[in-house]
Write an enzyme that holds these catalytic residues in place. Structure first.
Site, PDB file in Angstrom:
ATOM      1  N   ARG A 160       0.825  -1.233   0.000  1.00 28.50           N
ATOM      2  CA  ARG A 160       0.000   0.000   0.000  1.00 28.50           C
ATOM      3  C   ARG A 160       0.847   1.265   0.000  1.00 28.50           C
ATOM      4  NH1 ARG A 160      -1.994  -3.380  -1.260  1.00 28.50           N
ATOM      5  NH2 ARG A 160      -3.858  -4.477  -0.579  1.00 28.50           N
ATOM      6  N   SER A 237     -10.487   0.399   3.381  1.00 25.89           N
ATOM      7  CA  SER A 237      -9.836   0.103   4.666  1.00 25.89           C
ATOM      8  C   SER A 237      -9.240   1.394   5.217  1.00 25.89           C
ATOM      9  CB  SER A 237      -8.720  -0.917   4.472  1.00 25.89           C
ATOM     10  OG  SER A 237      -9.262  -2.095   3.942  1.00 25.89           O
ATOM     11  N   GLU A 343      -4.599   4.329   6.055  1.00 33.77           N
ATOM     12  CA  GLU A 343      -4.281   4.020   4.652  1.00 33.77           C
ATOM     13  C   GLU A 343      -4.592   5.203   3.732  1.00 33.77           C
ATOM     14  OE1 GLU A 343      -5.532   0.147   2.815  1.00 33.77           O
ATOM     15  OE2 GLU A 343      -6.275   1.477   1.258  1.00 33.77           O
TER      16      GLU A 343
HETATM   17  C1  FAD Z   1     -15.273   1.027  -0.912  1.00 33.77           C
HETATM   18  C2  FAD Z   1     -13.775   1.123  -1.137  1.00 33.77           C
HETATM   19  C3  FAD Z   1     -13.026  -0.026  -1.329  1.00 33.77           C
HETATM   20  C4  FAD Z   1     -11.641   0.045  -1.548  1.00 33.77           C
HETATM   21  N1  FAD Z   1     -10.938  -1.111  -1.741  1.00 33.77           N
HETATM   22  C5  FAD Z   1      -9.611  -1.060  -1.963  1.00 33.77           C
HETATM   23  C6  FAD Z   1      -8.851  -2.280  -2.163  1.00 33.77           C
HETATM   24  O1  FAD Z   1      -9.417  -3.380  -2.186  1.00 33.77           O
HETATM   25  N2  FAD Z   1      -7.514  -2.174  -2.352  1.00 33.77           N
HETATM   26  C7  FAD Z   1      -6.871  -0.969  -2.365  1.00 33.77           C
HETATM   27  O2  FAD Z   1      -5.639  -0.959  -2.549  1.00 33.77           O
HETATM   28  N3  FAD Z   1      -7.551   0.190  -2.200  1.00 33.77           N
HETATM   29  C8  FAD Z   1      -8.893   0.170  -1.991  1.00 33.77           C
HETATM   30  N4  FAD Z   1      -9.593   1.339  -1.790  1.00 33.77           N
HETATM   31  C9  FAD Z   1      -8.873   2.619  -1.796  1.00 33.77           C
HETATM   32  C10 FAD Z   1      -8.929   3.368  -3.153  1.00 33.77           C
HETATM   33  O3  FAD Z   1     -10.016   2.950  -3.921  1.00 33.77           O
HETATM   34  C11 FAD Z   1      -7.671   3.214  -3.989  1.00 33.77           C
HETATM   35  O4  FAD Z   1      -6.538   3.669  -3.267  1.00 33.77           O
HETATM   36  C12 FAD Z   1      -7.748   3.973  -5.310  1.00 33.77           C
HETATM   37  O5  FAD Z   1      -6.660   3.623  -6.147  1.00 33.77           O
HETATM   38  C13 FAD Z   1      -7.754   5.495  -5.134  1.00 33.77           C
HETATM   39  O6  FAD Z   1      -8.033   6.072  -6.404  1.00 33.77           O
HETATM   40  P1  FAD Z   1      -8.667   7.502  -6.570  1.00 33.77           P
HETATM   41  O7  FAD Z   1      -8.625   7.835  -8.019  1.00 33.77           O
HETATM   42  O8  FAD Z   1      -9.989   7.561  -5.914  1.00 33.77           O
HETATM   43  O9  FAD Z   1      -7.598   8.405  -5.789  1.00 33.77           O
HETATM   44  P2  FAD Z   1      -7.891   9.682  -4.886  1.00 33.77           P
HETATM   45  O10 FAD Z   1      -8.559   9.260  -3.646  1.00 33.77           O
HETATM   46  O11 FAD Z   1      -8.522  10.747  -5.683  1.00 33.77           O
HETATM   47  O12 FAD Z   1      -6.390  10.114  -4.544  1.00 33.77           O
HETATM   48  C14 FAD Z   1      -5.601   9.340  -3.668  1.00 33.77           C
HETATM   49  C15 FAD Z   1      -4.168   9.926  -3.657  1.00 33.77           C
HETATM   50  O13 FAD Z   1      -3.564   9.723  -4.933  1.00 33.77           O
HETATM   51  C16 FAD Z   1      -3.201  10.981  -5.514  1.00 33.77           C
HETATM   52  N5  FAD Z   1      -3.461  10.857  -6.950  1.00 33.77           N
HETATM   53  C17 FAD Z   1      -4.656  10.674  -7.559  1.00 33.77           C
HETATM   54  N6  FAD Z   1      -4.470  10.587  -8.898  1.00 33.77           N
HETATM   55  C18 FAD Z   1      -3.139  10.725  -9.120  1.00 33.77           C
HETATM   56  C19 FAD Z   1      -2.321  10.747 -10.297  1.00 33.77           C
HETATM   57  N7  FAD Z   1      -2.841  10.605 -11.527  1.00 33.77           N
HETATM   58  N8  FAD Z   1      -0.973  10.931 -10.144  1.00 33.77           N
HETATM   59  C20 FAD Z   1      -0.423  11.069  -8.906  1.00 33.77           C
HETATM   60  N9  FAD Z   1      -1.141  11.072  -7.766  1.00 33.77           N
HETATM   61  C21 FAD Z   1      -2.486  10.898  -7.875  1.00 33.77           C
HETATM   62  C22 FAD Z   1      -4.091  12.007  -4.828  1.00 33.77           C
HETATM   63  O14 FAD Z   1      -3.538  13.312  -4.877  1.00 33.77           O
HETATM   64  C23 FAD Z   1      -4.146  11.445  -3.429  1.00 33.77           C
HETATM   65  O15 FAD Z   1      -2.966  11.773  -2.736  1.00 33.77           O
HETATM   66  C24 FAD Z   1     -10.992   1.298  -1.575  1.00 33.77           C
HETATM   67  C25 FAD Z   1     -11.748   2.471  -1.385  1.00 33.77           C
HETATM   68  C26 FAD Z   1     -13.138   2.381  -1.170  1.00 33.77           C
HETATM   69  C27 FAD Z   1     -13.930   3.642  -0.992  1.00 33.77           C
END
Ligand code: FAD
Length: 351
Positions: A160, A237, A343
């Protein structure tokens, strides 16, 4: 066109977060690069926003520019190398690869958010993480302003985490992933998934079959977004599974025995270099926080389906969520002497 005073709660899966002073949507890689460079040249604070599924934004919002990643594009070459733009929805991409007859991503089905964020915390689920499939990315390096390709090994991918997480050092513009031709899944390693599929761990199945099983398991845990189900108003998580150095384990096992009785088995997994990974969900439950445990005023609660997800029951503030997170972390520390770490990325707020 920049907007002002945009409420960030409308852009996070927790439905929490105050306003952004400025908000810009970047619909292709060139405008993403331009928007970030403009902020950096002006020395303005900038927050990159994907799907907002791993973000906890403070109630005061963000005093700077939020750049929303909205670039699109998907191509697979003859060798099964997928190139996909950062603004594509991750699960739509997984579904499309499976429909197009490729395996590899099926265990990562149902993870919310956009493609560009997947290497940031090396997303993983059901025995697979993005590092297993990643060939490389194109990055905008914010220090130099240059766009350059970076191979998988240059990203420092770990459990992670990566060199990108919590650093704001670079923007992922696109991601390249190596898919498996012939529609076969990766080996099914996760015991719960293998049991549901009725196969031995290590088996390979049609990717579509594994995808459906993963989605079913995730739905049962509230880990697939559903606007009508508050158990999914979360950031997934909230705490990572703690990794203990070898010397710390005996003390924790003694604390477990003192609290729960000798002989109670503690789920634990080897994590390299003598370290051990414990289950954060198990520690939380056994410290006395059951599913549905409420936070301040009942406005937040642990999910009724999974103790590791902290959820907004509809009218919460970020302060409510953080109060619950602190209560849980303090309870686990007091019970077992283990420190839990969040996380999600915390913006303008802290535990
Ligand atoms: C219901 C639920 C279930 C989930 N299950 C999992 C799971 O099974 N496994 C897991 O690993 N995660 C899980 N997550 C966490 C999350 O979905 C992941 O971490 C996902 O990849 C985040 O993507 P996002 O586009 O929403 O990022 P955001 O939440 O918008 O951003 C997260 C971080 O990444 C940065 N960021 C976003 N885009 C970029 C980019 N293009 N370049 C550089 N930095 C960037 C942002 O600035 C921020 O710091 C879950 C979340 C939820 C709500």
């Amino acid at each position: 066109m920049a907007q002002v005073g945009v409420p960030l709660r409308e852009y996070t899966t927790l439905r929490l977060g105050g306003p952004a002073s400025r908000f810009v949507a970047a619909s292709d890689a060139a405008s993403l690069v331009a928007a970030v460079r403009d902020c950096d040249d002006a020395g303005e604070p900038m927050l990159l926003l994907g799907g907002g599924s791993n973000l906890v934004v403070g109630d005061d919002g963000f005093d700077g520019t939020v750049v929303q990643v909205a670039s699109r594009g998907y191509a697979v070459d003859a060798g099964g190398l997928l190139t996909v733009e950062a603004g594509e929805d991750w699960d739509d991409v997984v579904a499309r690869t499976v429909a197009d007859g490729y395996g590899g991503l099926e265990c990562l089905s149902g993870i919310p958010g956009l493609v560009g964020a997947t290497p940031v915390q090396n997303v993983g689920a059901y025995g697979v993480e993005i590092a297993d499939l990643l060939d490389g990315v194109d990055l905008l390096d914010r220090q130099s302003g240059a766009v350059r390709p970076v191979g998988r090994d240059g990203l420092g991918l770990g459990y992670r985490t990566s060199v990108l997480k919590n650093t704001d050092a670079a923007v992922v513009l696109r991601v390249r992933l190596r898919l498996c031709a012939g529609g076969r899944s990766m080996p099914v390693r996760y015991a719960e998934l293998a049991r549901l599929l009725g196969v031995e761990p290590g088996s390979r199945l049609p990717a579509a079959t594994v995808r459906e099983a993963v989605l079913a398991l995730r739905r049962g845990k509230g880990m697939v977004l559903d606007a009508g189900d508050h158990d999914t108003w979360s950031a997934g998580s909230f705490f990572t599974n703690p990794v203990l150095p070898e010397a710390a384990l005996p003390g924790v096992l003694r604390a477990v025995a003192a609290r729960l009785g000798a002989g109670v088995p503690v789920p634990r997994y080897p994590a390299g270099d003598g370290a051990t990974k414990l289950s954060a969900a198990w520690l939380i439950e056994h410290a006395g926080f059951g599913r549905g445990h409420p936070g301040p005023g009942g406005r937040v609660a642990l999910s009724h389906k999974h103790t590791l997800a902290l959820t907004n029951r509809g009218s919460a503030s970020t302060a409510d969520l953080l109060a619950l997170a602190r209560e849980v972390a303090a309870g686990v520390r007091a019970a077992f002497g283990v420190e839990l770490h969040p996380e999600p990325v915390l913006v303008n707020c802290a535990l």
